[in-house]
Design a protein around this motif. Structure first.
Motif, mmCIF file in Angstrom:
data_model
loop_
_atom_site.group_PDB
_atom_site.id
_atom_site.type_symbol
_atom_site.label_atom_id
_atom_site.label_comp_id
_atom_site.label_asym_id
_atom_site.label_seq_id
_atom_site.Cartn_x
_atom_site.Cartn_y
_atom_site.Cartn_z
ATOM 1 N N GLN A 127 0.763 -1.133 0.144
ATOM 2 C CA GLN A 127 -0.056 -0.012 0.066
ATOM 3 C C GLN A 127 0.969 1.233 -0.053
ATOM 4 O OE1 GLN A 127 -3.629 0.420 0.180
ATOM 5 N NE2 GLN A 127 -3.484 -1.705 -0.612
ATOM 6 N N ALA A 128 0.725 2.257 -0.803
ATOM 7 C CA ALA A 128 1.315 3.462 -0.910
ATOM 8 C C ALA A 128 0.769 4.421 0.044
ATOM 9 C CB ALA A 128 1.471 3.958 -2.356
ATOM 10 N N ILE A 129 1.593 4.987 0.904
ATOM 11 C CA ILE A 129 1.107 5.908 1.760
ATOM 12 C C ILE A 129 2.196 7.332 1.871
ATOM 13 C CG2 ILE A 129 -0.306 4.432 3.169
ATOM 14 C CD1 ILE A 129 1.628 5.079 5.469
ATOM 15 N N ILE A 130 1.848 8.184 2.292
ATOM 16 C CA ILE A 130 2.619 9.545 2.683
ATOM 17 C C ILE A 130 2.912 9.102 4.070
ATOM 18 C CG2 ILE A 130 2.796 11.905 2.683
ATOM 19 C CD1 ILE A 130 0.625 12.056 0.357
ATOM 20 N N TYR A 131 4.256 8.775 4.712
ATOM 21 C CA TYR A 131 4.628 8.452 5.722
ATOM 22 C C TYR A 131 4.612 9.592 6.651
ATOM 23 C CZ TYR A 131 5.289 3.533 4.037
ATOM 24 O OH TYR A 131 5.272 2.513 3.651
ATOM 25 N N ALA A 132 4.516 9.151 7.990
ATOM 26 C CA ALA A 132 4.637 10.362 8.975
ATOM 27 C C ALA A 132 6.070 11.162 8.980
ATOM 28 C CB ALA A 132 4.708 9.519 10.412
ATOM 29 N N LYS A 133 7.030 10.560 8.623
ATOM 30 C CA LYS A 133 8.165 11.088 8.634
ATOM 31 C C LYS A 133 8.220 12.429 7.576
ATOM 32 C CE LYS A 133 11.832 7.718 9.822
ATOM 33 N NZ LYS A 133 13.322 7.127 9.484
ATOM 34 N N GLU A 134 7.313 12.364 6.575
ATOM 35 C CA GLU A 134 7.301 13.360 5.375
ATOM 36 C C GLU A 134 7.173 14.719 6.104
ATOM 37 O OE1 GLU A 134 8.334 14.409 2.041
ATOM 38 O OE2 GLU A 134 8.142 12.345 2.325
ATOM 39 N N SER A 135 6.371 14.772 7.161
ATOM 40 C CA SER A 135 5.905 15.984 7.598
ATOM 41 C C SER A 135 7.170 16.881 8.056
ATOM 42 C CB SER A 135 4.945 15.848 8.776
ATOM 43 O OG SER A 135 5.430 14.901 9.738
ATOM 44 N N ASP A 136 8.053 15.891 8.632
ATOM 45 C CA ASP A 136 9.455 16.651 9.209
ATOM 46 C C ASP A 136 10.106 17.083 7.863
ATOM 47 O OD1 ASP A 136 8.721 16.064 11.994
ATOM 48 O OD2 ASP A 136 9.740 14.051 11.594
ATOM 49 N N GLU A 137 10.192 16.312 6.809
ATOM 50 C CA GLU A 137 10.891 16.765 5.701
ATOM 51 C C GLU A 137 10.093 18.131 5.065
ATOM 52 O OE1 GLU A 137 13.383 15.246 3.527
ATOM 53 O OE2 GLU A 137 13.654 14.405 5.437
ATOM 54 N N ILE A 138 8.818 18.380 4.869
ATOM 55 C CA ILE A 138 7.984 19.503 4.689
ATOM 56 C C ILE A 138 8.466 20.596 5.511
ATOM 57 C CG2 ILE A 138 5.747 20.363 4.230
ATOM 58 C CD1 ILE A 138 4.546 17.353 3.769
ATOM 59 N N LEU A 139 8.503 20.459 6.898
ATOM 60 C CA LEU A 139 8.940 21.521 7.923
ATOM 61 C C LEU A 139 10.177 21.818 7.758
ATOM 62 C CD1 LEU A 139 7.283 20.152 11.174
ATOM 63 C CD2 LEU A 139 7.053 22.481 10.088
ATOM 64 N N LYS A 140 11.255 20.854 7.213
ATOM 65 C CA LYS A 140 12.440 21.214 6.969
ATOM 66 C C LYS A 140 12.593 22.079 5.702
ATOM 67 C CE LYS A 140 15.676 18.043 5.989
ATOM 68 N NZ LYS A 140 16.314 16.601 5.894
ATOM 69 N N LYS A 141 12.195 21.815 4.762
ATOM 70 C CA LYS A 141 12.293 22.410 3.349
ATOM 71 C C LYS A 141 11.946 23.829 3.413
ATOM 72 C CE LYS A 141 12.414 18.272 0.561
ATOM 73 N NZ LYS A 141 11.514 17.273 -0.115
ATOM 74 N N LEU A 142 10.579 23.842 4.117
ATOM 75 C CA LEU A 142 9.816 25.380 4.028
ATOM 76 C C LEU A 142 10.405 26.208 5.122
ATOM 77 C CD1 LEU A 142 6.314 24.496 4.063
ATOM 78 C CD2 LEU A 142 7.431 25.065 2.237
ATOM 79 N N SER A 143 11.419 25.756 6.054
ATOM 80 C CA SER A 143 12.180 26.664 6.799
ATOM 81 C C SER A 143 13.398 27.259 6.111
ATOM 82 C CB SER A 143 12.565 25.742 8.222
ATOM 83 O OG SER A 143 13.593 24.750 7.744
ATOM 84 N N LEU A 144 13.802 26.656 5.008
ATOM 85 C CA LEU A 144 14.873 27.279 4.259
ATOM 86 C C LEU A 144 14.462 28.630 3.623
ATOM 87 C CD1 LEU A 144 16.132 23.793 2.686
ATOM 88 C CD2 LEU A 144 17.194 24.976 4.550
ATOM 89 N N LYS A 145 15.297 29.361 3.318
ATOM 90 C CA LYS A 145 14.883 30.436 2.630
ATOM 91 C C LYS A 145 14.716 30.325 1.183
ATOM 92 C CE LYS A 145 16.616 34.956 4.177
ATOM 93 N NZ LYS A 145 17.503 36.114 3.912
ATOM 94 N N SER A 146 13.850 30.992 0.453
ATOM 95 C CA SER A 146 13.793 30.662 -1.033
ATOM 96 C C SER A 146 14.884 30.947 -1.804
ATOM 97 C CB SER A 146 12.585 31.649 -1.489
ATOM 98 O OG SER A 146 12.541 31.786 -2.608
ATOM 99 N N SER A 147 15.189 30.012 -2.503
ATOM 100 C CA SER A 147 16.418 30.218 -3.370
ATOM 101 C C SER A 147 16.329 31.391 -4.466
ATOM 102 C CB SER A 147 16.919 28.950 -4.367
ATOM 103 O OG SER A 147 16.926 27.717 -3.367
ATOM 104 N N GLU A 148 15.090 31.291 -4.936
ATOM 105 C CA GLU A 148 14.947 32.379 -6.229
ATOM 106 C C GLU A 148 14.365 33.788 -5.715
ATOM 107 O OE1 GLU A 148 14.772 31.149 -9.709
ATOM 108 O OE2 GLU A 148 16.253 29.675 -9.077
ATOM 109 N N GLY A 149 13.942 33.736 -4.262
ATOM 110 C CA GLY A 149 13.448 35.005 -3.763
ATOM 111 C C GLY A 149 11.838 34.856 -3.907
ATOM 112 N N GLY A 150 11.316 34.011 -4.405
ATOM 113 C CA GLY A 150 9.755 33.912 -4.683
ATOM 114 C C GLY A 150 8.822 33.252 -3.541
ATOM 115 N N PHE A 151 7.916 32.726 -4.059
ATOM 116 C CA PHE A 151 7.374 31.623 -3.197
ATOM 117 C C PHE A 151 7.905 30.386 -2.987
ATOM 118 C CE2 PHE A 151 3.812 34.450 -4.388
ATOM 119 C CZ PHE A 151 3.276 34.734 -3.188
ATOM 120 N N LYS A 152 7.683 29.736 -1.761
ATOM 121 C CA LYS A 152 8.057 28.279 -1.974
ATOM 122 C C LYS A 152 6.908 27.381 -1.918
ATOM 123 C CE LYS A 152 10.138 29.442 1.925
ATOM 124 N NZ LYS A 152 10.581 29.332 3.301
#
Length: 211
Positions: A127-152
């Motif tokens: 069964q394919a699911i979006i695992y619990a660990k993914e939420s930490d990945e999302i948080l980590k990526k969104l805490s980084l500054k935007s590379s291009e200065g626009g939206f993330k």
């Protein structure tokens, strides 16, 4: 994926283009509809349009640095989240473990369904699911500054497949979104998503394509 590559859906395209041009981009949008109508292609064309600094009245320019990265789905400010299976070959519990397979797969045929993706992952009966660990990945990526200065931008395909832990953490992000972040949720079964998540998204029903 450009708007011009999306089959039909002219009303939806016009609405999305107008949102960007009028500066009314919601921080969370939910694209709903049956398989095969072009929800993911629409979300991707919209995200590309948002990222493009030289956009025209109808589409992204296709030649700027942002569009060049989009051509390979390697834009540093755009993150994909999708259901995966745990692999016996190693600890595969986050989408980045499959991103090298995902990019060419999506580019080859953006009008795919879950069964096509399961075959691509050699999921067999898993069964394919979006695992619990993914939420930490999302948080980590969104805490980084935007590379291009626009939206993330986070494009979440089949949010109904989220593990409850992941769904609850996403809810917190939608309640208090980081600055200049956009969530695009692409769902075939919105009734299976947490009602509290649904209430924080702007919904777009993507209709069946005309014959």
């Amino acid at each position: 994926m450009f708007f011009k590559d999306v089959i039909g859906q002219d009303t939806a395209k016009q609405q999305l283009i107008q949102e960007v041009r009028e500066g009314r981009i919601p921080h969370a949008q939910l694209f709903c509809g049956p398989a095969g109508v072009g929800k993911l292609p629409l979300a991707m064309a919209y995200a590309r349009y948002i990222c493009c600094p030289n956009r025209t009245e109808t589409d992204a320019c296709g030649t700027c640095p942002s569009c060049v990265k989009w051509n390979k789905l390697v834009h540093p400010d755009v993150h994909f989240v999708f259901p995966i299976v745990k692999s016996s070959k190693g600890k595969r519990e986050v989408c980045d473990d499959y991103i090298a397979d995902w990019r060419p797969f999506v580019l080859k045929n953006p009008y795919f369904n879950l069964n096509h993706w399961l075959r691509e992952m050699d999921a067999e009966n898993a069964q394919a699911i979006i695992y619990a660990k993914e939420s930490d990945e999302i948080l980590k990526k969104l805490s980084l500054k935007s590379s291009e200065g626009g939206f993330k931008i986070t494009i979440l395909w089949l949010p109904e497949k989220m593990h409850p832990v992941c769904a609850n953490k996403l809810l917190k992000l939608l309640e208090e979104p980081p600055e200049k972040t956009i969530f695009l949720l692409v769902s075939e079964a919105p009734e299976m998503i947490l009602p509290t998540i649904l209430s924080r998204t702007q919904r777009m029903n993507v209709r069946k394509i005309d014959e």
